[in-house]
Design a protein around this motif. Sequence first.
Motif, PDB file in Angstrom:
ATOM      1  N   GLN A   1       0.830  -1.201   0.000  1.00 19.06           N
ATOM      2  CA  GLN A   1       0.000   0.000   0.000  1.00 19.06           C
ATOM      3  C   GLN A   1       0.865   1.252   0.000  1.00 19.06           C
ATOM      4  O   GLN A   1       0.530   2.249  -0.675  1.00 19.06           O
ATOM      5  N   ALA A   2       1.977   1.233   0.722  1.00 17.73           N
ATOM      6  CA  ALA A   2       2.876   2.390   0.732  1.00 17.73           C
ATOM      7  C   ALA A   2       3.460   2.629  -0.657  1.00 17.73           C
ATOM      8  O   ALA A   2       3.559   3.773  -1.124  1.00 17.73           O
ATOM      9  N   VAL A   3       3.849   1.544  -1.329  1.00 15.58           N
ATOM     10  CA  VAL A   3       4.369   1.672  -2.694  1.00 15.58           C
ATOM     11  C   VAL A   3       3.298   2.246  -3.618  1.00 15.58           C
ATOM     12  O   VAL A   3       3.558   3.147  -4.414  1.00 15.58           O
TER      13      VAL A   3
ATOM     14  N   GLU B   1      13.365  -3.528  -0.184  1.00 17.06           N
ATOM     15  CA  GLU B   1      14.373  -2.881  -1.033  1.00 17.06           C
ATOM     16  C   GLU B   1      13.707  -1.945  -2.043  1.00 17.06           C
ATOM     17  O   GLU B   1      14.212  -0.858  -2.335  1.00 17.06           O
ATOM     18  N   LEU B   2      12.553  -2.352  -2.558  1.00 16.82           N
ATOM     19  CA  LEU B   2      11.836  -1.513  -3.520  1.00 16.82           C
ATOM     20  C   LEU B   2      11.313  -0.250  -2.851  1.00 16.82           C
ATOM     21  O   LEU B   2      11.479   0.857  -3.370  1.00 16.82           O
TER      22      LEU B   2
ATOM     23  N   LEU C   1       1.421   7.297   6.256  1.00 14.53           N
ATOM     24  CA  LEU C   1       2.084   7.263   7.559  1.00 14.53           C
ATOM     25  C   LEU C   1       1.636   6.045   8.359  1.00 14.53           C
ATOM     26  O   LEU C   1       2.435   5.440   9.095  1.00 14.53           O
ATOM     27  N   GLY C   2       0.369   5.645   8.215  1.00 14.53           N
ATOM     28  CA  GLY C   2      -0.104   4.447   8.892  1.00 14.53           C
ATOM     29  C   GLY C   2       0.609   3.199   8.400  1.00 14.53           C
ATOM     30  O   GLY C   2       0.932   2.301   9.186  1.00 14.53           O
ATOM     31  N   CYS C   3       0.863   3.121   7.090  1.00 16.56           N
ATOM     32  CA  CYS C   3       1.607   1.979   6.542  1.00 16.56           C
ATOM     33  C   CYS C   3       3.016   1.920   7.113  1.00 16.56           C
ATOM     34  O   CYS C   3       3.508   0.847   7.491  1.00 16.56           O
TER      35      CYS C   3
ATOM     36  N   LEU D   1       5.262  -3.012 -10.267  1.00 12.70           N
ATOM     37  CA  LEU D   1       4.999  -1.578 -10.132  1.00 12.70           C
ATOM     38  C   LEU D   1       3.975  -1.107 -11.156  1.00 12.70           C
ATOM     39  O   LEU D   1       3.072  -0.315 -10.838  1.00 12.70           O
ATOM     40  N   ARG D   2       4.104  -1.587 -12.385  1.00 10.25           N
ATOM     41  CA  ARG D   2       3.169  -1.190 -13.439  1.00 10.25           C
ATOM     42  C   ARG D   2       1.761  -1.663 -13.097  1.00 10.25           C
ATOM     43  O   ARG D   2       0.785  -0.933 -13.287  1.00 10.25           O
ATOM     44  N   SER D   3       1.671  -2.883 -12.584  1.00  4.00           N
ATOM     45  CA  SER D   3       0.366  -3.415 -12.197  1.00  4.00           C
ATOM     46  C   SER D   3      -0.226  -2.625 -11.034  1.00  4.00           C
ATOM     47  O   SER D   3      -1.408  -2.276 -11.032  1.00  4.00           O
ATOM     48  N   LEU D   4       0.604  -2.317 -10.037  1.00  2.89           N
ATOM     49  CA  LEU D   4       0.120  -1.558  -8.890  1.00  2.89           C
ATOM     50  C   LEU D   4      -0.336  -0.164  -9.290  1.00  2.89           C
ATOM     51  O   LEU D   4      -1.358   0.332  -8.820  1.00  2.89           O
TER      52      LEU D   4
END
Length: 585
Positions: free
Chosen positions: A458-460, A488-489, A541-543, A521-524
């Motif tokens: 969710q953060a990403v 790492e991502l 911030l919650g994540c 990343l593209r899918s997200l």
Amino acid sequence: MADRIPREFIDQLLQRLDIVDVVNSRVPLRQAGKEYQACCPFHDEKTPSFTVSRDKQFFHCFGCGAHGTAVGFLMDYDRMSFPEAIEELARQAGMEMPSELGPSSGPEADLRPLYGIVQQAMDYYRAQLKAHPQRQRAIDYLKQRGLSGEISAEFGIGYAPPGWDNLLHALSGPGKASPQLLLQAGLIAEPEPGKAYDRLRERICFPIRDPRGRVIGFGGRLLPGETDSKAPKYLNTPETPLFHKGRNLYGLYEMRQALRRPERLLIVEGYMDVVALAQQGIRYAVATLGTATTVEHLQLLFRQTPRLVFCFDGDRAGREAGWKALQTSLPQLSEGREVRFLFLPEGEDPDSLVRKEGQAAFEQRIEQAQGLSDYLLEHLAQGIDLSDTDGQARYADRVRPHIEQLPEGTLRHLLARRLARLTGADQGQLDPRPRPGPRTRQRGPRPAHQRPSTPLRQAVRLLLEEPRLALLEQAPAHWSQARVEGMELLTGLVELIRRNPAIRPGPLLEHWRDSNYHPALRSLSASPLNIPESGYEAEYLGCLERLAKTAREQEFDALTRRSALQPLTSGEMERLKALSRMISR
């Protein structure tokens, strides 16, 4: 070449570009609030569901799911490779490509002089077709082959007049190009020092263009009655830093100018075949350049369309060429791709036959072209008696290695099943990796946007929507110490944004194209967040807080396990107590 384009150059290019301008130059957009809309160019629709966001530098179709950046749009819409898309965007942005990208001339090669001299050569040959005293022979030949002035001009056809050094003298000398440049471009030959001569003499000249329309070489067709009986009928430019016959196709650029998204491509063997077919209204033909079809050819072709039809003469040489093309095609036939084969009557080629019977009849032949499976099984059955058990066994042994060349998928499964019916063999023996049935089907990993949400994912997703979140100063401490998949991502995204505070979502995604994370990343980035924009900051911030809690729990567990094996130091004991208080809250 893709991995030789500096990452910094791509980042700068995407920061300078506006995806709205890139898309609008190909698909007219209309503004709808903050975004821009059009009917999707990647599937048929009547109501616009294709949107382009200037703020995010993304395009997205809510109908078919197409999604990406300006680079991805050019790759999908114009069927460009990644390097071609970067070069085109650089041209639009007025940026010069880094000079180290020459294909084979050393790290500091600048190919612009070569492109320039080959373009001058095309202009010279075209001028000779219009003005040379002996031009009429060439004009009469083109008319005899049924070509109009318009189609000749479209393909840039020219004339190399008789004489050993006409081009050499026209393009080199004081204030002009050096003979060495002409030699490097493949325009002249120099068997001995000081004895240079034009490669093309008394020939019809066919410019060969790359997918961007730049002239990279020539094919020359000897005029009938030329005095040197030992001269080959067709002559190509030799391999140069610009021209590689195993990676280029004649007529591809002209095809793309005529047809944006061809339903199929017809692959023929000669320049004149391509031009004659175009003259008759068949605009989807391209030609290999005097060489067998290569893997690079197929990759280039399949970027244009999933349906290929190879067209060969019906003689022995044509059949051999067709079989080689089939063998090269087998490993490239992933799901959705189709290859068929058209063998013409003995003594005919596409040029002669289309002029004889016209467009409709020739296209009927294309429609009835033989499928790859039929051709494969028919070819390998030659000389075998399939009514005999021994013959059936020999046949199965012949066909099995070719089935194993096919990628996993429907074609491989159906071909193995068809061979099993022909020979009476067990399908599992013919294809050791048959397609799973409904009960044994293996489920692959779900797309990233379909997987259960986690704090990290969710953060990403939030950073891909709103990169500025990485700049928040109230982020909890130690969140990056959590040992979870993908950390790492996330840390890489945060570091990249902090180095480039103004980066937008599109360039942020494009930065990761060469990494293993790019598909996820593209899918997200294409998945909905389902929270209001006003809630992004609190959610992010919650994540991070949940990740920080995970890090504390992992540290507490590690200290607890260590304490069971050896005494902790006083500092470790204090840390353990502090962690216990934080976890129990």
